[in-house]
Write a protein that holds these residues in place. Structure first.
Motif, PDB file in Angstrom:
ATOM      1  N   UNK A   1      26.268 -18.846 -15.787  1.00 41.05           N
ATOM      2  CA  UNK A   1      26.114 -17.452 -16.213  1.00 41.05           C
ATOM      3  C   UNK A   1      25.419 -16.614 -15.147  1.00 41.05           C
ATOM      4  N   UNK A   2      24.505 -17.233 -14.398  1.00 36.79           N
ATOM      5  CA  UNK A   2      23.787 -16.493 -13.361  1.00 36.79           C
ATOM      6  C   UNK A   2      24.710 -16.030 -12.246  1.00 36.79           C
TER       7      UNK A   2
ATOM      8  N   UNK B   1      28.535  -8.500 -13.593  1.00 37.77           N
ATOM      9  CA  UNK B   1      28.010  -7.763 -14.732  1.00 37.77           C
ATOM     10  C   UNK B   1      29.094  -7.482 -15.769  1.00 37.77           C
ATOM     11  N   UNK B   2      28.638  -7.315 -17.000  1.00 37.54           N
ATOM     12  CA  UNK B   2      29.562  -7.024 -18.098  1.00 37.54           C
ATOM     13  C   UNK B   2      30.140  -5.620 -17.947  1.00 37.54           C
TER      14      UNK B   2
ATOM     15  N   UNK C   1      27.340 -22.647 -26.133  1.00 36.10           N
ATOM     16  CA  UNK C   1      28.266 -23.036 -25.059  1.00 36.10           C
ATOM     17  C   UNK C   1      29.401 -22.023 -24.910  1.00 36.10           C
ATOM     18  N   UNK C   2      29.180 -20.802 -25.351  1.00 38.63           N
ATOM     19  CA  UNK C   2      30.188 -19.743 -25.235  1.00 38.63           C
ATOM     20  C   UNK C   2      29.542 -18.528 -24.560  1.00 38.63           C
ATOM     21  N   UNK C   3      30.209 -17.994 -23.547  1.00 37.76           N
ATOM     22  CA  UNK C   3      29.718 -16.817 -22.831  1.00 37.76           C
ATOM     23  C   UNK C   3      30.663 -15.646 -23.071  1.00 37.76           C
ATOM     24  N   UNK C   4      30.134 -14.558 -23.615  1.00 37.70           N
ATOM     25  CA  UNK C   4      30.919 -13.336 -23.827  1.00 37.70           C
ATOM     26  C   UNK C   4      30.455 -12.287 -22.828  1.00 37.70           C
ATOM     27  N   UNK C   5      31.342 -11.886 -21.953  1.00 37.73           N
ATOM     28  CA  UNK C   5      31.056 -10.867 -20.951  1.00 37.73           C
ATOM     29  C   UNK C   5      32.259  -9.939 -20.936  1.00 37.73           C
TER      30      UNK C   5
ATOM     31  N   UNK D   1      35.340  -8.011 -26.097  1.00 38.63           N
ATOM     32  CA  UNK D   1      34.578  -9.189 -26.523  1.00 38.63           C
ATOM     33  C   UNK D   1      33.155  -8.740 -26.825  1.00 38.63           C
ATOM     34  N   UNK D   2      32.613  -9.276 -27.922  1.00 35.65           N
ATOM     35  CA  UNK D   2      31.279  -8.882 -28.383  1.00 35.65           C
ATOM     36  C   UNK D   2      30.392 -10.119 -28.465  1.00 35.65           C
ATOM     37  N   UNK D   3      29.246 -10.067 -27.787  1.00 34.77           N
ATOM     38  CA  UNK D   3      28.335 -11.214 -27.769  1.00 34.77           C
ATOM     39  C   UNK D   3      27.461 -11.216 -29.013  1.00 34.77           C
TER      40      UNK D   3
END
Length: 549
Positions: free
Chosen positions: A70-71, A75-76, A108-112, A142-144
Protein backbone atom coordinates in the motif's frame (compact mmCIF):
# COMPACT_ATOMS: atom_id res chain seq x y z
CA UNK A 1 63.81 -39.46 5.62
CA UNK A 2 64.10 -37.10 8.56
CA UNK A 3 64.57 -34.22 6.20
CA UNK A 4 61.59 -35.28 4.30
CA UNK A 5 59.51 -35.55 7.48
CA UNK A 6 60.65 -32.15 8.57
CA UNK A 7 59.73 -30.82 5.20
CA UNK A 8 56.29 -32.36 5.44
CA UNK A 9 55.81 -30.92 8.88
CA UNK A 10 56.73 -27.49 7.65
CA UNK A 11 54.32 -27.87 4.70
CA UNK A 12 51.43 -28.88 6.97
CA UNK A 13 51.75 -25.93 9.36
CA UNK A 14 50.09 -23.31 7.11
CA UNK A 15 47.19 -25.68 6.44
CA UNK A 16 46.46 -25.99 10.15
CA UNK A 17 46.44 -22.25 10.50
CA UNK A 18 44.12 -21.94 7.48
CA UNK A 19 41.68 -24.54 8.87
CA UNK A 20 41.55 -22.80 12.24
CA UNK A 21 40.85 -19.45 10.65
CA UNK A 22 38.11 -21.03 8.50
CA UNK A 23 36.46 -22.49 11.57
CA UNK A 24 36.66 -19.12 13.30
CA UNK A 25 35.17 -17.42 10.23
CA UNK A 26 32.27 -19.89 10.13
CA UNK A 27 31.71 -19.34 13.85
CA UNK A 28 31.60 -15.56 13.38
CA UNK A 29 29.14 -15.90 10.51
CA UNK A 30 26.99 -18.27 12.55
CA UNK A 31 26.99 -15.84 15.46
CA UNK A 32 26.10 -12.99 13.12
CA UNK A 33 23.20 -14.97 11.64
CA UNK A 34 21.94 -15.81 15.09
CA UNK A 35 22.22 -12.18 16.12
CA UNK A 36 20.28 -11.04 13.06
CA UNK A 37 17.66 -13.77 13.60
CA UNK A 38 17.22 -12.73 17.23
CA UNK A 39 16.92 -9.09 16.21
CA UNK A 40 14.37 -10.00 13.52
CA UNK A 41 12.49 -12.13 16.02
CA UNK A 42 12.46 -9.30 18.56
CA UNK A 43 11.33 -6.83 15.90
CA UNK A 44 8.62 -9.26 14.80
CA UNK A 45 7.44 -9.66 18.42
CA UNK A 46 7.40 -5.87 18.86
CA UNK A 47 5.48 -5.47 15.60
CA UNK A 48 3.05 -8.20 16.62
CA UNK A 49 2.51 -6.55 19.99
CA UNK A 50 1.95 -3.19 18.29
CA UNK A 51 -0.59 -4.79 15.93
CA UNK A 52 -2.45 -6.24 18.90
CA UNK A 53 -2.52 -2.86 20.61
CA UNK A 54 -3.88 -1.31 17.40
CA UNK A 55 -6.60 -3.94 17.27
CA UNK A 56 -5.17 -5.74 14.22
CA UNK A 57 -3.88 -9.13 15.38
CA UNK A 58 -3.22 -11.87 12.89
CA UNK A 59 -0.32 -12.96 10.72
CA UNK A 60 2.26 -10.23 11.18
CA UNK A 61 4.25 -11.14 8.05
CA UNK A 62 1.29 -10.95 5.68
CA UNK A 63 0.13 -7.70 7.25
CA UNK A 64 3.61 -6.22 6.77
CA UNK A 65 3.64 -7.25 3.10
CA UNK A 66 0.20 -5.71 2.56
CA UNK A 67 1.28 -2.51 4.32
CA UNK A 68 4.42 -2.26 2.16
CA UNK A 69 2.35 -2.83 -0.96
CA UNK A 70 0.00 0.00 0.00
CA UNK A 71 2.90 2.37 0.70
CA UNK A 72 4.03 2.03 -2.92
CA UNK A 73 0.62 2.84 -4.39
CA UNK A 74 -0.21 6.17 -5.98
CA UNK A 75 -2.74 8.52 -4.43
CA UNK A 76 -6.45 7.83 -4.61
CA UNK A 77 -8.32 9.53 -7.44
CA UNK A 78 -11.25 11.77 -6.65
CA UNK A 79 -14.70 10.35 -7.38
CA UNK A 80 -16.16 11.60 -10.63
CA UNK A 81 -19.35 13.63 -10.17
CA UNK A 82 -22.65 11.80 -10.80
CA UNK A 83 -23.24 11.49 -14.53
CA UNK A 84 -25.63 9.85 -16.96
CA UNK A 85 -24.08 6.38 -17.06
CA UNK A 86 -26.54 3.73 -18.15
CA UNK A 87 -24.86 1.21 -15.85
CA UNK A 88 -22.78 2.15 -12.82
CA UNK A 89 -20.75 -0.50 -11.02
CA UNK A 90 -19.25 0.34 -7.64
CA UNK A 91 -17.57 -1.58 -4.82
CA UNK A 92 -17.95 -1.02 -1.10
CA UNK A 93 -15.50 -2.49 1.37
CA UNK A 94 -16.79 -2.73 4.93
CA UNK A 95 -14.58 -2.38 8.04
CA UNK A 96 -13.20 -5.56 9.53
CA UNK A 97 -15.48 -6.80 12.32
CA UNK A 98 -14.68 -7.58 15.96
CA UNK A 99 -15.72 -11.17 15.33
CA UNK A 100 -13.07 -11.47 12.61
CA UNK A 101 -10.43 -9.78 14.77
CA UNK A 102 -11.09 -12.29 17.57
CA UNK A 103 -10.36 -15.03 15.03
CA UNK A 104 -7.03 -13.29 14.22
CA UNK A 105 -8.26 -12.29 10.78
CA UNK A 106 -6.92 -9.14 9.13
CA UNK A 107 -7.58 -6.67 6.32
CA UNK A 108 -6.47 -7.98 2.91
CA UNK A 109 -8.40 -5.69 0.54
CA UNK A 110 -7.18 -2.28 -0.66
CA UNK A 111 -9.67 0.22 -2.10
CA UNK A 112 -8.06 3.13 -3.93
CA UNK A 113 -10.68 4.69 -6.18
CA UNK A 114 -11.34 3.54 -8.86
CA UNK A 115 -9.26 0.42 -8.17
CA UNK A 116 -9.74 -2.38 -5.68
CA UNK A 117 -6.95 -4.88 -4.96
CA UNK A 118 -7.39 -8.26 -3.27
CA UNK A 119 -4.26 -9.54 -1.50
CA UNK A 120 -4.54 -13.32 -1.46
CA UNK A 121 -2.08 -14.51 1.21
CA UNK A 122 -0.41 -17.77 0.18
CA UNK A 123 2.48 -20.11 0.98
CA UNK A 124 5.04 -21.38 -1.50
CA UNK A 125 5.58 -25.07 -2.18
CA UNK A 126 7.92 -25.42 0.82
CA UNK A 127 5.01 -24.57 3.09
CA UNK A 128 7.07 -21.92 4.92
CA UNK A 129 7.79 -19.03 2.55
CA UNK A 130 4.96 -16.52 2.31
CA UNK A 131 3.92 -14.35 -0.62
CA UNK A 132 1.01 -12.17 -1.80
CA UNK A 133 -1.00 -12.77 -4.93
CA UNK A 134 -2.43 -9.34 -5.76
CA UNK A 135 -5.48 -9.17 -8.05
CA UNK A 136 -6.77 -5.74 -9.06
CA UNK A 137 -10.07 -4.62 -10.56
CA UNK A 138 -11.13 -1.24 -11.88
CA UNK A 139 -14.73 -0.12 -11.37
CA UNK A 140 -16.66 3.11 -11.84
CA UNK A 141 -16.30 3.84 -8.11
CA UNK A 142 -14.67 2.08 -5.17
CA UNK A 143 -15.38 3.02 -1.56
CA UNK A 144 -13.09 2.05 1.32
CA UNK A 145 -14.06 1.25 4.89
CA UNK A 146 -14.11 4.91 5.94
CA UNK A 147 -16.64 5.86 3.26
CA UNK A 148 -20.22 6.35 4.42
CA UNK A 149 -23.47 5.21 2.85
CA UNK A 150 -24.11 8.90 2.12
CA UNK A 151 -20.98 8.95 -0.07
CA UNK A 152 -22.11 5.90 -2.00
CA UNK A 153 -25.61 7.28 -2.43
CA UNK A 154 -24.41 10.68 -3.65
CA UNK A 155 -22.09 9.36 -6.39
CA UNK A 156 -24.21 6.44 -7.62
CA UNK A 157 -27.91 6.41 -6.66
CA UNK A 158 -28.87 10.05 -6.18
CA UNK A 159 -29.16 10.82 -9.96
CA UNK A 160 -31.72 8.02 -10.32
CA UNK A 161 -34.43 9.86 -8.37
CA UNK A 162 -34.95 12.76 -10.83
CA UNK A 163 -34.47 10.25 -13.66
CA UNK A 164 -37.42 8.19 -12.37
CA UNK A 165 -39.54 11.32 -11.89
CA UNK A 166 -39.02 12.04 -15.60
CA UNK A 167 -40.48 8.66 -16.55
CA UNK A 168 -37.39 6.44 -16.31
CA UNK A 169 -36.93 2.96 -14.86
CA UNK A 170 -34.23 3.09 -12.18
CA UNK A 171 -32.84 -0.09 -10.62
CA UNK A 172 -30.38 -0.52 -7.76
CA UNK A 173 -28.85 -3.89 -6.87
CA UNK A 174 -26.82 -4.77 -3.78
CA UNK A 175 -24.73 -7.88 -4.39
CA UNK A 176 -22.11 -9.69 -2.34
CA UNK A 177 -21.24 -12.60 -0.12
CA UNK A 178 -23.11 -13.33 3.06
CA UNK A 179 -22.04 -10.92 5.80
CA UNK A 180 -20.38 -8.38 3.50
CA UNK A 181 -22.76 -5.56 4.45
CA UNK A 182 -25.06 -5.43 1.43
CA UNK A 183 -28.31 -5.42 3.45
CA UNK A 184 -26.89 -2.68 5.70
CA UNK A 185 -25.96 -0.68 2.59
CA UNK A 186 -29.33 -1.21 0.89
CA UNK A 187 -31.29 -0.13 3.97
CA UNK A 188 -29.23 3.06 4.11
CA UNK A 189 -29.86 3.65 0.40
CA UNK A 190 -33.60 3.13 0.95
CA UNK A 191 -33.70 5.79 3.67
CA UNK A 192 -31.72 8.38 1.70
CA UNK A 193 -33.70 7.75 -1.49
CA UNK A 194 -37.01 8.14 0.32
CA UNK A 195 -35.88 11.50 1.73
CA UNK A 196 -34.73 12.72 -1.69
CA UNK A 197 -37.90 11.53 -3.41
CA UNK A 198 -40.31 13.47 -1.19
CA UNK A 199 -37.98 16.46 -1.18
CA UNK A 200 -38.11 16.65 -5.00
CA UNK A 201 -41.87 16.07 -5.03
CA UNK A 202 -42.42 18.95 -2.61
CA UNK A 203 -40.21 21.34 -4.60
CA UNK A 204 -42.03 21.03 -7.92
CA UNK A 205 -45.65 21.87 -8.65
CA UNK A 206 -45.39 19.66 -11.75
CA UNK A 207 -45.47 16.61 -9.49
CA UNK A 208 -48.27 17.71 -7.18
CA UNK A 209 -50.55 14.94 -8.53
CA UNK A 210 -47.83 12.28 -8.42
CA UNK A 211 -48.70 9.45 -6.05
CA UNK A 212 -46.05 7.23 -4.42
CA UNK A 213 -47.09 3.57 -4.26
CA UNK A 214 -44.97 0.84 -2.69
CA UNK A 215 -44.94 -2.94 -3.03
CA UNK A 216 -42.39 -5.24 -1.43
CA UNK A 217 -41.95 -8.94 -2.16
CA UNK A 218 -39.26 -11.58 -2.12
CA UNK A 219 -38.24 -14.42 -4.40
CA UNK A 220 -37.34 -17.39 -2.25
CA UNK A 221 -36.68 -20.83 -3.67
CA UNK A 222 -38.32 -19.95 -6.97
CA UNK A 223 -41.48 -18.67 -5.25
CA UNK A 224 -42.73 -15.11 -4.82
CA UNK A 225 -44.02 -14.02 -1.40
CA UNK A 226 -45.60 -10.69 -0.48
CA UNK A 227 -43.68 -9.12 2.41
CA UNK A 228 -46.45 -6.60 3.08
CA UNK A 229 -49.33 -9.10 3.12
CA UNK A 230 -48.53 -11.95 5.53
CA UNK A 231 -46.13 -13.57 3.04
CA UNK A 232 -48.97 -14.50 0.70
CA UNK A 233 -47.88 -16.54 -2.33
CA UNK A 234 -47.81 -14.60 -5.60
CA UNK A 235 -47.92 -15.69 -9.22
CA UNK A 236 -45.78 -14.08 -11.91
CA UNK A 237 -47.22 -14.15 -15.44
CA UNK A 238 -46.86 -12.41 -18.77
CA UNK A 239 -50.10 -11.15 -20.27
CA UNK A 240 -50.99 -11.07 -23.96
CA UNK A 241 -49.27 -7.70 -24.39
CA UNK A 242 -45.99 -9.00 -23.01
CA UNK A 243 -46.37 -7.11 -19.73
CA UNK A 244 -45.23 -8.98 -16.61
CA UNK A 245 -47.92 -9.09 -13.93
CA UNK A 246 -47.39 -10.12 -10.30
CA UNK A 247 -50.92 -11.11 -9.42
CA UNK A 248 -52.42 -10.23 -6.02
CA UNK A 249 -49.37 -8.13 -5.07
CA UNK A 250 -50.38 -5.60 -2.42
CA UNK A 251 -49.65 -1.95 -3.23
CA UNK A 252 -49.66 0.59 -0.41
CA UNK A 253 -49.82 4.35 -0.88
CA UNK A 254 -47.24 6.48 0.91
CA UNK A 255 -48.39 10.06 1.37
CA UNK A 256 -45.30 11.26 3.19
CA UNK A 257 -41.75 10.28 4.15
CA UNK A 258 -42.69 8.59 7.43
CA UNK A 259 -45.27 6.36 5.75
CA UNK A 260 -42.81 5.30 3.05
CA UNK A 261 -40.10 4.46 5.57
CA UNK A 262 -42.59 2.56 7.74
CA UNK A 263 -43.69 0.41 4.77
CA UNK A 264 -40.10 -0.36 3.77
CA UNK A 265 -39.18 -1.26 7.37
CA UNK A 266 -42.09 -3.71 7.52
CA UNK A 267 -40.91 -5.42 4.35
CA UNK A 268 -37.32 -5.67 5.59
CA UNK A 269 -38.47 -7.21 8.85
CA UNK A 270 -40.49 -9.95 7.10
CA UNK A 271 -37.69 -11.14 4.83
CA UNK A 272 -36.55 -14.79 4.88
CA UNK A 273 -33.21 -15.49 6.58
CA UNK A 274 -31.40 -18.73 7.47
CA UNK A 275 -28.11 -19.74 9.01
CA UNK A 276 -25.37 -20.72 6.54
CA UNK A 277 -21.74 -21.81 6.77
CA UNK A 278 -20.68 -18.17 6.48
CA UNK A 279 -23.25 -16.35 8.59
CA UNK A 280 -25.70 -17.07 11.40
CA UNK A 281 -28.42 -14.98 9.75
CA UNK A 282 -28.04 -14.90 5.99
CA UNK A 283 -30.54 -13.34 3.57
CA UNK A 284 -31.67 -16.33 1.52
CA UNK A 285 -34.08 -14.47 -0.72
CA UNK A 286 -33.98 -11.69 -3.29
CA UNK A 287 -35.90 -8.80 -1.68
CA UNK A 288 -37.49 -6.47 -4.25
CA UNK A 289 -38.84 -3.10 -3.13
CA UNK A 290 -40.78 -1.37 -5.90
CA UNK A 291 -41.49 2.36 -5.57
CA UNK A 292 -44.04 3.25 -8.24
CA UNK A 293 -44.77 6.82 -9.25
CA UNK A 294 -48.34 7.04 -10.53
CA UNK A 295 -50.61 9.79 -11.74
CA UNK A 296 -52.98 10.50 -8.86
CA UNK A 297 -55.93 10.96 -11.23
CA UNK A 298 -55.48 8.18 -13.79
CA UNK A 299 -53.18 5.74 -11.87
CA UNK A 300 -50.95 5.71 -14.95
CA UNK A 301 -47.38 4.60 -14.20
CA UNK A 302 -45.07 7.61 -14.56
CA UNK A 303 -41.81 6.21 -13.25
CA UNK A 304 -40.40 3.33 -11.27
CA UNK A 305 -37.58 2.72 -8.80
CA UNK A 306 -36.60 -0.88 -8.02
CA UNK A 307 -34.39 -1.53 -4.98
CA UNK A 308 -33.15 -5.12 -4.93
CA UNK A 309 -31.20 -6.66 -2.08
CA UNK A 310 -29.92 -9.86 -3.63
CA UNK A 311 -29.56 -13.10 -1.68
CA UNK A 312 -26.21 -13.69 -0.03
CA UNK A 313 -23.84 -15.62 -2.28
CA UNK A 314 -21.75 -18.57 -1.14
CA UNK A 315 -19.11 -20.77 -2.66
CA UNK A 316 -19.96 -24.35 -3.51
CA UNK A 317 -17.53 -25.48 -0.81
CA UNK A 318 -19.58 -23.69 1.82
CA UNK A 319 -22.62 -25.86 1.14
CA UNK A 320 -20.87 -29.08 2.18
CA UNK A 321 -22.90 -29.52 5.36
CA UNK A 322 -26.14 -28.04 4.03
CA UNK A 323 -29.34 -29.99 3.79
CA UNK A 324 -31.31 -30.30 0.58
CA UNK A 325 -33.26 -27.10 1.23
CA UNK A 326 -30.09 -25.00 1.55
CA UNK A 327 -28.58 -26.66 -1.54
CA UNK A 328 -31.68 -25.92 -3.59
CA UNK A 329 -31.70 -22.34 -2.34
CA UNK A 330 -28.07 -21.97 -3.41
CA UNK A 331 -28.75 -23.43 -6.85
CA UNK A 332 -31.69 -21.11 -7.42
CA UNK A 333 -29.68 -18.09 -6.22
CA UNK A 334 -26.76 -18.89 -8.55
CA UNK A 335 -29.08 -19.43 -11.49
CA UNK A 336 -30.84 -16.10 -10.99
CA UNK A 337 -27.53 -14.23 -10.55
CA UNK A 338 -26.18 -15.64 -13.81
CA UNK A 339 -29.37 -14.59 -15.60
CA UNK A 340 -29.17 -11.13 -14.01
CA UNK A 341 -25.60 -10.65 -15.22
CA UNK A 342 -26.56 -11.47 -18.81
CA UNK A 343 -29.56 -9.12 -18.68
CA UNK A 344 -27.51 -6.20 -17.42
CA UNK A 345 -24.82 -6.82 -20.03
CA UNK A 346 -27.47 -6.92 -22.75
CA UNK A 347 -28.86 -3.62 -21.44
CA UNK A 348 -25.41 -1.99 -21.55
CA UNK A 349 -24.69 -3.32 -25.05
CA UNK A 350 -28.12 -2.35 -26.44
CA UNK A 351 -28.67 -5.98 -27.40
CA UNK A 352 -31.83 -6.93 -29.28
CA UNK A 353 -32.25 -10.06 -27.14
CA UNK A 354 -32.49 -9.78 -23.36
CA UNK A 355 -32.77 -13.21 -21.61
CA UNK A 356 -35.14 -11.97 -18.90
CA UNK A 357 -37.14 -15.23 -18.88
CA UNK A 358 -34.11 -17.19 -17.61
CA UNK A 359 -35.16 -16.65 -13.97
CA UNK A 360 -38.08 -15.33 -11.99
CA UNK A 361 -35.95 -12.44 -10.70
CA UNK A 362 -35.17 -11.13 -14.18
CA UNK A 363 -38.73 -11.80 -15.33
CA UNK A 364 -40.29 -9.52 -12.70
CA UNK A 365 -37.73 -6.84 -13.62
CA UNK A 366 -38.42 -7.12 -17.36
CA UNK A 367 -39.29 -3.46 -17.93
CA UNK A 368 -36.03 -2.42 -16.24
CA UNK A 369 -34.10 -4.29 -18.94
CA UNK A 370 -36.23 -3.85 -22.05
CA UNK A 371 -37.12 -0.15 -21.91
CA UNK A 372 -34.84 2.42 -23.51
CA UNK A 373 -35.26 4.76 -20.53
CA UNK A 374 -33.55 2.49 -18.00
CA UNK A 375 -30.55 2.94 -15.70
CA UNK A 376 -28.92 0.46 -13.35
CA UNK A 377 -26.60 0.76 -10.37
CA UNK A 378 -24.90 -2.31 -8.91
CA UNK A 379 -23.25 -2.01 -5.50
CA UNK A 380 -20.88 -4.93 -4.90
CA UNK A 381 -20.10 -5.25 -1.19
CA UNK A 382 -16.98 -7.11 -0.06
CA UNK A 383 -15.51 -8.27 3.21
CA UNK A 384 -11.93 -7.18 3.97
CA UNK A 385 -11.04 -10.37 5.85
CA UNK A 386 -8.18 -12.47 4.50
CA UNK A 387 -10.23 -15.61 5.17
CA UNK A 388 -12.85 -14.31 2.70
CA UNK A 389 -10.41 -13.52 -0.12
CA UNK A 390 -11.87 -16.14 -2.47
CA UNK A 391 -15.41 -14.86 -1.75
CA UNK A 392 -14.25 -11.32 -2.48
CA UNK A 393 -12.59 -12.37 -5.74
CA UNK A 394 -15.80 -14.10 -6.86
CA UNK A 395 -17.86 -10.99 -6.07
CA UNK A 396 -15.48 -8.68 -7.92
CA UNK A 397 -15.23 -11.00 -10.93
CA UNK A 398 -19.01 -11.05 -11.15
CA UNK A 399 -19.20 -7.25 -10.96
CA UNK A 400 -16.38 -6.91 -13.49
CA UNK A 401 -18.09 -9.23 -15.99
CA UNK A 402 -21.39 -7.40 -15.65
CA UNK A 403 -19.90 -4.40 -17.41
CA UNK A 404 -17.61 -6.36 -19.73
CA UNK A 405 -17.87 -5.03 -23.29
CA UNK A 406 -14.90 -6.19 -25.38
CA UNK A 407 -16.11 -9.72 -25.90
CA UNK A 408 -15.36 -9.81 -29.61
CA UNK A 409 -11.83 -8.46 -29.15
CA UNK A 410 -11.00 -11.02 -26.52
CA UNK A 411 -12.38 -13.81 -28.68
CA UNK A 412 -10.13 -12.69 -31.53
CA UNK A 413 -7.11 -12.73 -29.19
CA UNK A 414 -7.99 -16.22 -28.01
CA UNK A 415 -8.34 -17.39 -31.60
CA UNK A 416 -4.91 -15.92 -32.40
CA UNK A 417 -3.35 -17.73 -29.44
CA UNK A 418 -4.92 -21.00 -30.54
CA UNK A 419 -3.56 -20.56 -34.07
CA UNK A 420 -0.07 -19.89 -32.71
CA UNK A 421 -0.26 -23.00 -30.57
CA UNK A 422 -1.10 -25.04 -33.62
CA UNK A 423 1.97 -23.72 -35.45
CA UNK A 424 4.48 -24.42 -32.67
CA UNK A 425 2.82 -27.58 -31.41
CA UNK A 426 5.79 -29.70 -32.57
CA UNK A 427 7.67 -28.97 -29.35
CA UNK A 428 7.24 -31.75 -26.71
CA UNK A 429 6.73 -29.15 -23.96
CA UNK A 430 4.02 -27.41 -25.95
CA UNK A 431 2.41 -30.78 -26.63
CA UNK A 432 2.31 -31.47 -22.87
CA UNK A 433 0.83 -28.04 -22.23
CA UNK A 434 -1.69 -28.56 -25.00
CA UNK A 435 -2.71 -31.92 -23.48
CA UNK A 436 -3.10 -30.27 -20.07
CA UNK A 437 -5.19 -27.52 -21.58
CA UNK A 438 -7.33 -30.09 -23.37
CA UNK A 439 -7.85 -32.01 -20.12
CA UNK A 440 -8.76 -28.80 -18.32
CA UNK A 441 -11.28 -27.95 -21.04
CA UNK A 442 -12.82 -31.43 -20.85
CA UNK A 443 -13.05 -31.20 -17.08
CA UNK A 444 -14.60 -27.75 -17.36
CA UNK A 445 -17.20 -29.12 -19.76
CA UNK A 446 -17.97 -31.93 -17.28
CA UNK A 447 -18.34 -29.36 -14.49
CA UNK A 448 -20.71 -27.23 -16.57
CA UNK A 449 -22.78 -30.27 -17.58
CA UNK A 450 -23.03 -31.40 -13.95
CA UNK A 451 -24.07 -27.92 -12.79
CA UNK A 452 -26.60 -27.57 -15.63
CA UNK A 453 -28.11 -30.95 -14.77
CA UNK A 454 -28.29 -29.96 -11.10
CA UNK A 455 -30.05 -26.68 -11.95
CA UNK A 456 -32.55 -28.52 -14.17
CA UNK A 457 -33.22 -31.03 -11.41
CA UNK A 458 -33.74 -28.27 -8.86
CA UNK A 459 -36.11 -26.46 -11.21
CA UNK A 460 -38.09 -29.70 -11.70
CA UNK A 461 -38.32 -30.12 -7.93
CA UNK A 462 -39.65 -26.58 -7.48
CA UNK A 463 -42.31 -27.19 -10.13
CA UNK A 464 -43.26 -30.62 -8.74
CA UNK A 465 -43.37 -29.21 -5.21
CA UNK A 466 -45.80 -26.54 -6.39
CA UNK A 467 -47.99 -29.17 -8.08
CA UNK A 468 -47.85 -31.48 -5.05
CA UNK A 469 -48.84 -28.74 -2.61
CA UNK A 470 -51.69 -27.54 -4.82
CA UNK A 471 -52.97 -31.10 -5.28
CA UNK A 472 -52.72 -31.78 -1.55
CA UNK A 473 -54.70 -28.64 -0.69
CA UNK A 474 -57.36 -29.44 -3.30
CA UNK A 475 -57.70 -32.98 -1.99
CA UNK A 476 -58.04 -31.74 1.60
CA UNK A 477 -60.80 -29.40 0.46
CA UNK A 478 -62.60 -32.16 -1.45
CA UNK A 479 -62.21 -34.57 1.48
CA UNK A 480 -63.85 -31.97 3.71
CA UNK A 481 -66.77 -31.79 1.30
CA UNK A 482 -67.01 -35.61 1.22
CA UNK A 483 -66.92 -35.72 5.01
CA UNK A 484 -69.79 -33.23 5.15
CA UNK A 485 -71.77 -35.42 2.75
CA UNK A 486 -71.04 -38.49 4.90
CA UNK A 487 -72.48 -36.63 7.89
CA UNK A 488 -75.66 -35.88 5.96
CA UNK A 489 -75.92 -39.57 4.91
CA UNK A 490 -75.70 -40.67 8.55
CA UNK A 491 -78.44 -38.25 9.54
CA UNK A 492 -80.68 -39.46 6.70
CA UNK A 493 -80.20 -43.16 7.42
CA UNK A 494 -81.13 -42.61 11.05
CA UNK A 495 -84.49 -41.04 10.12
CA UNK A 496 -87.67 -43.11 9.84
CA UNK A 497 -88.11 -42.82 6.05
CA UNK A 498 -84.47 -43.70 5.25
CA UNK A 499 -83.46 -45.49 2.03
CA UNK A 500 -80.78 -48.06 2.89
CA UNK A 501 -80.07 -48.85 -0.79
CA UNK A 502 -79.41 -45.19 -1.60
CA UNK A 503 -77.23 -44.93 1.52
CA UNK A 504 -75.10 -47.92 0.50
CA UNK A 505 -74.76 -46.74 -3.09
CA UNK A 506 -73.79 -43.18 -2.12
CA UNK A 507 -71.33 -44.34 0.58
CA UNK A 508 -69.67 -46.67 -1.94
CA UNK A 509 -69.32 -43.74 -4.35
CA UNK A 510 -67.74 -41.57 -1.64
CA UNK A 511 -65.24 -44.29 -0.65
CA UNK A 512 -64.29 -44.88 -4.31
CA UNK A 513 -63.62 -41.15 -4.73
CA UNK A 514 -61.49 -41.13 -1.58
CA UNK A 515 -59.47 -44.06 -2.94
CA UNK A 516 -58.94 -42.22 -6.23
CA UNK A 517 -57.77 -39.08 -4.43
CA UNK A 518 -55.37 -41.03 -2.19
CA UNK A 519 -53.94 -42.90 -5.18
CA UNK A 520 -53.54 -39.65 -7.14
CA UNK A 521 -51.71 -37.97 -4.25
CA UNK A 522 -49.59 -41.03 -3.61
CA UNK A 523 -48.42 -41.24 -7.26
CA UNK A 524 -47.56 -37.55 -7.22
CA UNK A 525 -45.60 -38.06 -4.00
CA UNK A 526 -43.69 -41.05 -5.42
CA UNK A 527 -42.57 -39.03 -8.43
CA UNK A 528 -41.58 -36.14 -6.18
CA UNK A 529 -39.46 -38.40 -3.98
CA UNK A 530 -37.75 -39.81 -7.07
CA UNK A 531 -36.79 -36.28 -8.02
CA UNK A 532 -35.38 -35.71 -4.53
CA UNK A 533 -33.18 -38.79 -4.94
CA UNK A 534 -32.08 -37.50 -8.35
CA UNK A 535 -31.19 -34.15 -6.77
CA UNK A 536 -29.07 -35.93 -4.14
CA UNK A 537 -27.14 -37.81 -6.83
CA UNK A 538 -26.75 -34.70 -8.96
CA UNK A 539 -25.50 -32.71 -5.96
CA UNK A 540 -22.82 -35.32 -5.25
CA UNK A 541 -21.79 -35.29 -8.89
CA UNK A 542 -21.35 -31.52 -8.78
CA UNK A 543 -19.31 -31.79 -5.57
CA UNK A 544 -17.14 -34.48 -7.14
CA UNK A 545 -16.46 -32.50 -10.31
CA UNK A 546 -15.71 -29.11 -8.80
CA UNK A 547 -12.00 -28.61 -8.22
CA UNK A 548 -10.42 -26.40 -5.59
CA UNK A 549 -7.81 -24.01 -6.96
Amino acid sequence: MKGVNKGLKVDNQPKKVSTLSEIQRLQRERDERRRLMNEAKQERNIEEQKNRENGTPGDVDFQRMIRQYRENLSKEQAHLPPDDMKICICVRKRPISNKEIKKFDYDSVTCLNPTVVVHDCKFKVDGISKYLENTSFEMDHTFHEDSTTDDIYYYTVKPLVPFALKGGRATVFAYGQTGSGKTYTMQGIQTLLAEDLFQLLSESSYHENTQVVVSYFEIYGGRCQDLLNNRERLNVREDGNGEVVVSELLELSANNLDELQSIITTGNRNRTTHATESNDESSRSHAICLILLRDGNTSKLLGKISLIDLAGSERGADTKSHNRQRRMEGAEINKSLLALKECIRALDGNSQHVPYRASKLTLVLKDSFTRSQAKTVMIATVSPAASSADHTLNTLRYADRVKERTVGGQAAKNALVNNNNQVIDKSPINKINADKEKNNQLHQIEEEEAIDEFHRTVQDIFEQEEELLNLHMNIIQENAELLTEEGRLLQQIQSEDSDIDNYAMRLDSILQRKEELILLLKNKLVNFRKSLVKEEISSKRVAGNVRVY
